[in-house]
Design a protein around this motif. Structure first.
Motif: not given
Length: 327
Positions: A131, A133, A163-164
């Motif tokens: 993940q 971000s 943004d993620n």
């Protein structure tokens, strides 16, 4: 100046290009980052470890931390067993809080195919959930430059899709260890990460594929008596045209009348060099089934004039447990 430097690092090097994976000068102390076949590959029943690195400490650089745990199971005989493991890695850098989190599991099978049991071959597979971000509100962009200062009220002009984002990365690896005698063994490994080639980008119009990353390692252990060990090694990572090479050795000085692989107290000194990047002197201590290592990267690249040689502090800790029930 720091904000411009970190902007370049986080936006240009990480968003537009293929991102540099987290890495440690003590690559041998972060086994799942090197090869999933190292899962359950140690002299004990279970192992837990921790890693930390503060890279480019002269600026708002990378803070990387990791933790892992693995065990050897189904030890029905001396010459084969299975390793299972879990691991976690986190990384944050820059004014934009570029954050990477990895969580995964690994599985390995270890086999000694020769009757002499001098050769040990291991195969492993692993999977990461990744993940990423960042916060674009904390960054300045070229379109916001007025000629005298940055105006954050001006649109960034960047085509960010998000943004993620997250993806899954699959990894495989092989290792081989050969024991010449009780005082010397040699090992080598090869692994491929991102074999599913996931897409990684914050931009809507970018097709940034993480191509396979190849990692190779060669090392040895020389037991020189009284519990002392010389541990040379070399590591190579190839990732989309970028190459990282780390080479050096640790010298673990034993105390007392120990012989060869005895796990008594040791004081450890080492020296490592990342080619065209940094020197990494190391100190540490081993007490029975615990080992603590610390090093500091001394920058030797073209960035050295700006960093005054400051690279980053790194630390690793590992504990190996033995229940005494294995064969």
């Amino acid at each position: 100046m720091k904000k411009i430097l970190i902007l370049f690092i986080t936006i240009f090097a990480t968003i537009q290009l293929s991102a540099q994976d987290m890495h440690f000068s003590q690559y041998y102390a972060s086994p799942f980052q090197t090869n999933p076949a190292y899962t359950g590959f140690f002299d004990g029943d279970y192992r837990v470890g921790f890693n930390y690195k503060n890279q480019w400490s002269f600026a708002n650089g990378f803070n990387t931390f990791g933790a892992y745990a693995d065990a050897g199971v189904l030890r029905h005989s001396r010459n084969s067993w299975i390793g299972i493991g879990l691991n976690f890695l986190g990384d944050q850098a820059g004014d934009g809080n570029l954050t990477t989190t990895k969580m995964g599991g690994t599985f390995a099978y270890h086999l000694s195919p020769l009757q002499s049991e001098k050769l040990l071959v291991s195969a492993g597979i692993g999977a990461w959930y990744v993940q990423k971000s960042f916060d674009p509100n904390n960054l300045y962009f070229d379109s916001q430059w007025t000629g005298t200062n940055f105006d954050t009220a001006i649109p960034t002009g960047e085509n960010f899709n998000t943004d993620n984002f997250n993806y899954t990365s699959l990894n495989v690896g092989l290792t081989a260890t050969y024991v010449l005698d009780e005082s010397f063994d040699i090992y080598g490994s090869a692994a491929m990460f991102n074999i599913n080639e996931p897409d990684e980008s914050f931009y809507a119009d970018s097709d940034n594929i993480r191509v396979m990353r190849h990692i190779y390692e060669l090392g040895a252990n020389f037991y020189v008596g009284m519990g002392s060990v010389i541990e040379p090694g070399v590591y190579m990572s190839l990732d989309k045209g970028a190459m990282e090479v780390v080479a050096g050795a640790n010298f673990a000085i034993g105390f007392g009348n120990y012989s060869y692989a005895d796990d008594g107290t040791k004081i450890i000194f080492g020296g490592w060099y990342r080619v065209n990047d940094a020197f990494a002197p190391l100190v540490g201590v081993q007490m029975m089934n615990m080992r603590l290592l610390m090093n500091y990267d001394i920058n030797a690249s073209k960035l050295s004039p700006g960093s005054n040689g400051n690279g980053g502090f790194e630390m690793s800790f590992v504990y190996i447990g033995d229940t005494g029930k294995r064969r």
